[in-house]
Design a protein around this motif. Structure first.
Motif, PDB file in Angstrom:
ATOM      1  N   TYR A   8     -60.546  24.372 -70.267  1.00  0.00           N
ATOM      2  CA  TYR A   8     -60.043  24.156 -71.626  1.00  0.00           C
ATOM      3  C   TYR A   8     -58.540  23.941 -71.756  1.00  0.00           C
ATOM      4  CZ  TYR A   8     -64.565  25.435 -73.662  1.00  0.00           C
ATOM      5  OH  TYR A   8     -65.885  25.466 -74.026  1.00  0.00           O
ATOM      6  N   ALA A   9     -57.747  24.351 -70.790  1.00  0.00           N
ATOM      7  CA  ALA A   9     -56.288  24.286 -70.942  1.00  0.00           C
ATOM      8  C   ALA A   9     -55.792  22.851 -71.064  1.00  0.00           C
ATOM      9  CB  ALA A   9     -55.606  24.982 -69.773  1.00  0.00           C
ATOM     10  N   ASP A  10     -54.805  22.674 -71.940  1.00  0.00           N
ATOM     11  CA  ASP A  10     -54.149  21.375 -72.077  1.00  0.00           C
ATOM     12  C   ASP A  10     -53.174  21.135 -70.934  1.00  0.00           C
ATOM     13  OD1 ASP A  10     -55.178  20.578 -74.773  1.00  0.00           O
ATOM     14  OD2 ASP A  10     -54.144  22.431 -75.358  1.00  0.00           O
ATOM     15  N   LYS A  11     -52.504  22.204 -70.510  1.00  0.00           N
ATOM     16  CA  LYS A  11     -51.534  22.119 -69.416  1.00  0.00           C
ATOM     17  C   LYS A  11     -51.845  23.214 -68.408  1.00  0.00           C
ATOM     18  CE  LYS A  11     -48.400  19.253 -71.233  1.00  0.00           C
ATOM     19  NZ  LYS A  11     -47.310  18.501 -71.034  1.00  0.00           N
ATOM     20  N   ILE A  12     -51.940  22.833 -67.147  1.00  0.00           N
ATOM     21  CA  ILE A  12     -52.205  23.776 -66.065  1.00  0.00           C
ATOM     22  C   ILE A  12     -51.030  23.703 -65.102  1.00  0.00           C
ATOM     23  CG2 ILE A  12     -53.742  24.367 -64.155  1.00  0.00           C
ATOM     24  CD1 ILE A  12     -55.980  22.906 -65.811  1.00  0.00           C
ATOM     25  N   GLU A  13     -50.380  24.841 -64.881  1.00  0.00           N
ATOM     26  CA  GLU A  13     -49.190  24.878 -64.040  1.00  0.00           C
ATOM     27  C   GLU A  13     -49.313  25.997 -63.015  1.00  0.00           C
ATOM     28  OE1 GLU A  13     -46.139  25.540 -66.920  1.00  0.00           O
ATOM     29  OE2 GLU A  13     -46.412  23.587 -67.864  1.00  0.00           O
ATOM     30  N   GLU A  14     -48.886  25.700 -61.795  1.00  0.00           N
ATOM     31  CA  GLU A  14     -48.890  26.712 -60.741  1.00  0.00           C
ATOM     32  C   GLU A  14     -47.509  27.345 -60.648  1.00  0.00           C
ATOM     33  OE1 GLU A  14     -49.998  27.153 -56.013  1.00  0.00           O
ATOM     34  OE2 GLU A  14     -49.417  25.187 -56.788  1.00  0.00           O
ATOM     35  N   ILE A  15     -47.487  28.675 -60.581  1.00  0.00           N
ATOM     36  CA  ILE A  15     -46.257  29.413 -60.297  1.00  0.00           C
ATOM     37  C   ILE A  15     -46.327  29.746 -58.812  1.00  0.00           C
ATOM     38  CG2 ILE A  15     -44.918  31.488 -60.782  1.00  0.00           C
ATOM     39  CD1 ILE A  15     -46.302  31.542 -63.556  1.00  0.00           C
ATOM     40  N   LYS A  16     -45.375  29.282 -58.064  1.00  0.00           N
ATOM     41  CA  LYS A  16     -45.466  29.388 -56.608  1.00  0.00           C
ATOM     42  C   LYS A  16     -44.849  30.676 -56.071  1.00  0.00           C
ATOM     43  CE  LYS A  16     -45.543  24.411 -56.029  1.00  0.00           C
ATOM     44  NZ  LYS A  16     -45.559  23.981 -57.401  1.00  0.00           N
ATOM     45  N   THR A  17     -45.445  31.153 -55.000  1.00  0.00           N
ATOM     46  CA  THR A  17     -44.894  32.259 -54.230  1.00  0.00           C
ATOM     47  C   THR A  17     -45.240  31.991 -52.761  1.00  0.00           C
ATOM     48  OG1 THR A  17     -44.647  34.660 -54.086  1.00  0.00           O
ATOM     49  CG2 THR A  17     -46.889  33.821 -54.379  1.00  0.00           C
ATOM     50  N   ILE A  18     -44.759  32.843 -51.870  1.00  0.00           N
ATOM     51  CA  ILE A  18     -44.940  32.558 -50.445  1.00  0.00           C
ATOM     52  C   ILE A  18     -45.708  33.654 -49.714  1.00  0.00           C
ATOM     53  CG2 ILE A  18     -42.903  31.082 -50.268  1.00  0.00           C
ATOM     54  CD1 ILE A  18     -41.436  33.489 -48.985  1.00  0.00           C
ATOM     55  N   CYS A  19     -46.314  33.218 -48.625  1.00  0.00           N
ATOM     56  CA  CYS A  19     -46.981  34.088 -47.661  1.00  0.00           C
ATOM     57  C   CYS A  19     -45.907  34.767 -46.802  1.00  0.00           C
ATOM     58  CB  CYS A  19     -47.893  33.209 -46.794  1.00  0.00           C
ATOM     59  SG  CYS A  19     -48.748  34.045 -45.438  1.00  0.00           S
ATOM     60  N   TRP A  20     -46.281  35.763 -46.043  1.00  0.00           N
ATOM     61  CA  TRP A  20     -45.347  36.433 -45.145  1.00  0.00           C
ATOM     62  C   TRP A  20     -44.733  35.460 -44.132  1.00  0.00           C
ATOM     63  CZ3 TRP A  20     -46.597  35.955 -40.078  1.00  0.00           C
ATOM     64  CH2 TRP A  20     -47.939  35.746 -39.752  1.00  0.00           C
ATOM     65  N   CYS A  21     -45.434  34.344 -43.857  1.00  0.00           N
ATOM     66  CA  CYS A  21     -44.940  33.382 -42.868  1.00  0.00           C
ATOM     67  C   CYS A  21     -43.966  32.368 -43.477  1.00  0.00           C
ATOM     68  CB  CYS A  21     -46.114  32.628 -42.226  1.00  0.00           C
ATOM     69  SG  CYS A  21     -46.950  31.494 -43.359  1.00  0.00           S
ATOM     70  N   GLY A  22     -43.837  32.361 -44.805  1.00  0.00           N
ATOM     71  CA  GLY A  22     -42.933  31.427 -45.467  1.00  0.00           C
ATOM     72  C   GLY A  22     -43.623  30.231 -46.099  1.00  0.00           C
ATOM     73  N   ARG A  23     -44.894  29.998 -45.756  1.00  0.00           N
ATOM     74  CA  ARG A  23     -45.647  28.913 -46.401  1.00  0.00           C
ATOM     75  C   ARG A  23     -46.038  29.318 -47.821  1.00  0.00           C
ATOM     76  NH1 ARG A  23     -49.598  28.305 -41.464  1.00  0.00           N
ATOM     77  NH2 ARG A  23     -48.437  26.844 -40.178  1.00  0.00           N
ATOM     78  N   LYS A  24     -46.428  28.320 -48.602  1.00  0.00           N
ATOM     79  CA  LYS A  24     -46.875  28.601 -49.965  1.00  0.00           C
ATOM     80  C   LYS A  24     -48.147  29.448 -49.920  1.00  0.00           C
ATOM     81  CE  LYS A  24     -49.052  25.688 -52.864  1.00  0.00           C
ATOM     82  NZ  LYS A  24     -49.327  24.623 -53.812  1.00  0.00           N
ATOM     83  N   ALA A  25     -48.162  30.534 -50.679  1.00  0.00           N
ATOM     84  CA  ALA A  25     -49.344  31.393 -50.773  1.00  0.00           C
ATOM     85  C   ALA A  25     -50.279  30.833 -51.837  1.00  0.00           C
ATOM     86  CB  ALA A  25     -48.937  32.818 -51.124  1.00  0.00           C
TER      87      ALA A  25
END
Length: 194
Positions: free
Chosen positions: A134-151
């Motif tokens: 249903y959302a009009d806008k879907i946005e990801e808030i990014k954070t990282i894994c312990w290795c530095g890659r995107k979690a």
């Protein structure tokens, strides 16, 4: 024109602090905010949106049978609501999301919902599923894994061990959940020495 926003991430990405910040920005400009939080999340007390950095604000509790549209209309009759924010929206039921849609579409009020997308088994929560629909806008808030890659995954950890079975909903924080990249989630590695 108002929209329904769904902002999602894994654990520890700053979703709750974003909710508090958005509400503060509206209120600082003399606007009224209806802040909501599912009653199931009582880690910091009932009716509180709390960030791990220590910021907190009061919020109206939403339980399984709560009608968000009725709460909105009652509060809006008392004094105009300019924005609705909700934390931990993954815990919402389908009818809750549909009620949020009604607030946006019938009252032209923006609704900003923050929460997880997938659980520790990498399956969608009910609230997340319907927010994605249903959302009009879907946005990801990014954070990282312990290795530095995107979690992108959330691992449940019990007694220091990575687990992939159990009830979908077990409310917890850093003591129970770790945000991981896909590779380390699939490997079951919750840290560099695991």
């Amino acid at each position: 024109m108002a929209q329904l926003y769904y902002r999602y991430s894994t654990m520890n990405a700053g979703k709750s602090i974003e909710v508090i910040k958005v509400a503060y920005n509206y209120e600082e400009r003399g606007k009224r905010v209806l802040a909501l939080v599912p009653g199931i999340d009582n880690r910091y007390g009932k009716g509180k949106i709390t960030s791990r950095v220590g910021l907190s604000r009061e919020a109206t509790i939403v339980n399984e049978n709560t009608n968000i549209l009725e709460i909105f209309m009652r509060e809006n009759d008392r004094k105009t609501i300019d924005c609705v924010v909700i934390d931990e929206c993954q815990f919402l039921k389908r009818h809750h999301v549909e009620e949020l849609v009604e607030i946006v579409d019938s009252f032209n009020i923006p609704v900003l919902a923050y929460g997880l997308k997938n659980d520790f088994k990498n399956e969608l929560f009910e609230g997340s599923y319907y927010m994605l629909i249903y959302a009009d806008k879907i946005e990801e808030i990014k954070t990282i894994c312990w290795c530095g890659r995107k979690a992108t995954m959330v691992a449940r950890v019990i007694d220091g061990k990575f687990v992939k079975s159990g009830e979908q909903i077990m409310v917890g924080g850093n003591d129970m959940y770790v945000s991981l990249c896909r590779k380390h989630y699939n490997e079951g590695r919750i840290g560099p020495k695991e």
